[in-house]
Design an enzyme around this catalytic site. Structure first.
Site, PDB file in Angstrom:
ATOM      1  N   LYS A 258      11.640  39.053 -12.614  1.00 53.58           N
ATOM      2  CA  LYS A 258      12.195  40.308 -12.091  1.00 53.58           C
ATOM      3  C   LYS A 258      12.048  40.320 -10.580  1.00 53.58           C
ATOM      4  CE  LYS A 258      11.147  45.297 -11.702  1.00 53.58           C
ATOM      5  NZ  LYS A 258      10.413  46.478 -12.231  1.00 53.58           N
ATOM      6  N   ASP A 263      12.054  49.123  -5.087  1.00 54.96           N
ATOM      7  CA  ASP A 263      12.303  50.029  -6.208  1.00 54.96           C
ATOM      8  C   ASP A 263      11.987  51.464  -5.800  1.00 54.96           C
ATOM      9  OD1 ASP A 263      12.651  51.281  -8.618  1.00 54.96           O
ATOM     10  OD2 ASP A 263      10.869  50.411  -9.580  1.00 54.96           O
ATOM     11  N   LYS A 270      11.245  58.024  -7.216  1.00 51.52           N
ATOM     12  CA  LYS A 270       9.779  58.049  -7.287  1.00 51.52           C
ATOM     13  C   LYS A 270       9.222  59.017  -6.253  1.00 51.52           C
ATOM     14  CE  LYS A 270       9.115  53.183  -8.691  1.00 51.52           C
ATOM     15  NZ  LYS A 270       8.398  53.419  -9.955  1.00 51.52           N
ATOM     16  N   ASP A 281       7.923  44.803  -5.881  1.00 53.83           N
ATOM     17  CA  ASP A 281       8.476  44.856  -7.240  1.00 53.83           C
ATOM     18  C   ASP A 281       9.299  43.600  -7.569  1.00 53.83           C
ATOM     19  OD1 ASP A 281       8.559  46.175  -9.664  1.00 53.83           O
ATOM     20  OD2 ASP A 281      10.338  47.357  -9.145  1.00 53.83           O
ATOM     21  N   ARG A 344      13.938  46.230 -16.686  1.00 53.64           N
ATOM     22  CA  ARG A 344      14.382  45.762 -18.001  1.00 53.64           C
ATOM     23  C   ARG A 344      15.904  45.620 -18.047  1.00 53.64           C
ATOM     24  NH1 ARG A 344      11.399  50.768 -20.762  1.00 53.64           N
ATOM     25  NH2 ARG A 344      10.109  50.294 -18.943  1.00 53.64           N
TER      26      ARG A 344
HETATM   27  N1  BES Z   1       8.379  48.753 -10.841  1.00 52.06           N
HETATM   28  C1  BES Z   1       8.011  49.800 -11.719  1.00 52.06           C
HETATM   29  C2  BES Z   1       6.684  49.543 -12.427  1.00 52.06           C
HETATM   30  C3  BES Z   1       5.462  49.534 -11.556  1.00 52.06           C
HETATM   31  C4  BES Z   1       4.728  50.675 -11.409  1.00 52.06           C
HETATM   32  C5  BES Z   1       5.040  48.387 -10.947  1.00 52.06           C
HETATM   33  C6  BES Z   1       3.585  50.668 -10.629  1.00 52.06           C
HETATM   34  C7  BES Z   1       3.919  48.364 -10.174  1.00 52.06           C
HETATM   35  C8  BES Z   1       3.172  49.514 -10.020  1.00 52.06           C
HETATM   36  C9  BES Z   1       9.086  49.972 -12.782  1.00 52.06           C
HETATM   37  O1  BES Z   1      10.379  49.707 -12.385  1.00 52.06           O
HETATM   38  C10 BES Z   1       9.061  51.412 -13.208  1.00 52.06           C
HETATM   39  O2  BES Z   1       9.349  52.231 -12.390  1.00 52.06           O
HETATM   40  N2  BES Z   1       8.725  51.664 -14.472  1.00 52.06           N
HETATM   41  C11 BES Z   1       8.654  52.972 -14.971  1.00 52.06           C
HETATM   42  C12 BES Z   1       9.288  52.982 -16.343  1.00 52.06           C
HETATM   43  C13 BES Z   1       9.489  54.340 -16.940  1.00 52.06           C
HETATM   44  C14 BES Z   1      10.528  55.104 -16.132  1.00 52.06           C
HETATM   45  C15 BES Z   1       9.936  54.183 -18.365  1.00 52.06           C
HETATM   46  C16 BES Z   1       7.185  53.379 -15.060  1.00 52.06           C
HETATM   47  O3  BES Z   1       6.354  52.540 -15.398  1.00 52.06           O
HETATM   48  O4  BES Z   1       6.884  54.523 -14.738  1.00 52.06           O
HETATM   49 ZN    ZN Z   2      10.573  48.345 -10.832  1.00 50.75          ZN
HETATM   50 MN    MN Z   3      11.311  51.386 -11.463  1.00 51.39          MN
END
Ligand code: BES
Ligand code: ZN
Ligand code: MN
Length: 502
Positions: A258, A263, A270, A281, A344
């Site tokens: 990935k 992000d 966010k 990311d 994903r």
């Molecule tokens: N890149 C993030 C995950 C992440 C979070 C990596 C903190 C490193 C530190 C990912 O793209 C994300 O935002 N995931 C969400 C998924 C949710 C919306 C289902 C998450 O984990 O909050």
């Molecule tokens: Zn991400």
């Molecule tokens: Mn994300």
């Protein structure tokens, strides 16, 4: 990263020397010689301290004519020591030398102790190289005066062991560089350009731009990138197993990463606090690039392809919206409930593409996929998901050997229900606060079919806010050493027959 050289015979004229003793104070031949030349000062220094512990360092100032300093390094534990522990001692030596403002030192052989001289030297060098990495690209004048450890000269390292350790350390450093770069510098196109020089190692590098991705109908990946002025791309890296290798005829191992260069969360944006961290990311893609480097640098006999998806997740007038339905390359339709579950989506298309194009014997993907994996495992282990027990075990063992912990979490039909969509085949989120890391994994599983596959959720391990044994604060390069070890143990000269088949 520091430079490491080896010498035999005459010692380079350097004013700092490192000598080794064991945890019971037994001296290597070199430590004993120095002790004699210094009128017993080495023995007195190690006798002064409390209990000698593996990895400790003790200074002796001006031990004899021509030497400014000796550093005594303690190696050994009552129960014996593993390679990883020697690497950690090499790392603590590097930290100590840096604190002493030493720029260059000679490390004398451990001959005379009950240790293999070549193995110890190579492991110490490896740990010192890994731990001395520093990302100082953007530190301008003034900071240049900052003391730096520049070079270590080891007595008697086997050349091939040193080459191997150096290749892996350079792979890790490459990953850390990529992960550390800010997103204004490292965006999909510039990231892809930085993969080009892998060609010098004999890796074939192919870059698929946005038109090629549209042609391939990668609707899920393109949807993630459509809010950004920086177009997405995919990089394919192929190592055929070196000269005249029989491996090329075999289906490859595929490493998939990935690479979300930034992000923001997209329209499901966010919070501001900590958002700067989302420059890393792309840590999964970075690890794949570093692993390809390490594998090629040591001219591995394995056939390995690395495929990374690169995109920037931005909110804008062209960004995808929550509720949009995208059609992935595989034909599976996806309802985008939350634009922040973008990794994903991107991986759905990269996994499918990899499977269709290369028919790999196995796929291992790495991704900073979920915050939920950090809730479950903290920063001490990455989440491991796999559709084959043996693959899970091999990866876990490789990780344990190099200090990159993996902890297996479940997949399974019961969790598939979490990603059911009312209007499309699947949706991109599971149930609120329930098994979030698994929801991401079962989503990915939809795109690998029956291919043996493992997914490493490295959201908690790609970056560290505390110093670790082999990495200072910042990018860790997590995954590079693990993958290199996994390939070395199981993929040289083609996929090894599994134990059950053998
Ligand atoms: N890149 C993030 C995950 C992440 C979070 C990596 C903190 C490193 C530190 C990912 O793209 C994300 O935002 N995931 C969400 C998924 C949710 C919306 C289902 C998450 O984990 O909050
Ligand atoms: Zn991400
Ligand atoms: Mn994300």
């Amino acid at each position: 990263m520091i430079e490491v050289r080896t010498f035999r015979g005459e010692r380079p004229d350097v004013r700092v020397v490192v000598v080794i003793v064991d945890h019971e104070g037994r001296m290597s031949d070199a430590a004993r010689a120095l002790d004699e030349a210094s009128g017993g000062r080495v023995g007195r220094a190690i006798g002064l301290g409390a209990k000698l512990e593996h990895g400790d360092t003790i200074d002796v100032v001006a031990p004899k004519e021509g030497l400014d300093r000796a550093v005594v390094l303690v190696l050994g534990k009552p129960a014996g020591i593993e390679r990883l522990q020697i690497e950690e001692a090499g790392a603590s030596l590097a930290v100590r030398l840096k604190a002493l403002k030493v720029s260059r030192a000679v490390v004398a052989s451990c001959k005379g102790l009950d240790l293999d001289e070549d193995d110890v030297a190579a492991a110490l060098a490896s740990g010192a190289m890994l731990r001395s990495y520093d990302f100082d690209t953007y530190k301008s004048a003034g900071d240049e005066a900052k003391p730096k450890l520049e070079r270590l000269d080891f007595e008697t390292i086997a050349e091939d062991a040193l080459d191997r350790a150096t290749g892996v350390a350079r792979g890790v450093a490459r990953t850390r560089d990529l992960v550390s770069e800010p997103a204004n510098v490292l965006y999909p196109e510039s990231f892809a350009e930085r993969c080009r020089d892998l060609e010098a190692l004999g890796i074939e590098v192919e870059i698929l731009g946005p038109e090629a991705l549209a042609e391939l109908k990668m609707g899920a990946l393109l949807g993630v990138g459509q809010g950004s002025v920086r177009p997405p791309c995919v990089v394919v890296m192929r190592w055929r197993g070196g000269d005249a290798s029989p491996a090329e005829a075999q289906a490859p191992l595929a490493l998939v990463g990935k690479g979300v260069c930034f992000d923001t969360g997209g329209i499901s944006i966010k919070p501001a606090a900590g958002m700067e961290e989302m420059k890393w990311d792309m840590g999964g893609a970075g690890a794949v690039v570093g692993a390809m480097h390490a594998i090629a640098a040591r001219r591995s006999g394995a056939h390995v392809v690395g495929v990374i998806g690169l995109a920037e997740n931005m909110p804008s007038g062209t960004a995808q919206r929550p509720g949009d339905v995208v059609t992935s390359m595989s034909g599976t339709t996806i309802e985008v409930i939350n634009t922040d579950a973008e990794g994903r989506l991107l991986l759905a298309d990269v996994l499918h593409y990899t499977r269709e194009r290369f028919a790999p014997s196995a796929i291992v993907d790495l991704a900073t996929l979920t915050g939920a994996v950090i809730v479950a495992l903290g920063h001490e282990n990455a989440g491991l998901f796999a559709n084959r027990d043996e693959l899970a075990q091999q990866l876990t063992e490789a990780g344990a050997a190099v200090g990159e912990g993996l902890w297996r979490l479940p997949l399974g039909a019961a969790y598939d229900k979490h990603i059911k969509s009312q209007i499309a085949d699947i949706k991109n989120v599971g149930r609120a606060r329930e098994a979030g890391a698994t929801a991401g994994a079962v989503f990915l599983q939809r795109f690998v079919g029956e291919t043996p596959w493992a997914h490493l959720d490295i959201a908690g391990t790609a970056w560290t806010s505390r110093d670790l044994p082999l990495a200072g604060k910042g990018a860790t390069g997590f995954g590079v050493r693990l993958l290199d070890r996994f390939v070395a143990d199981h993929w040289e000269n083609g996929p090894q027959p599994s134990r059950s088949e053998a």
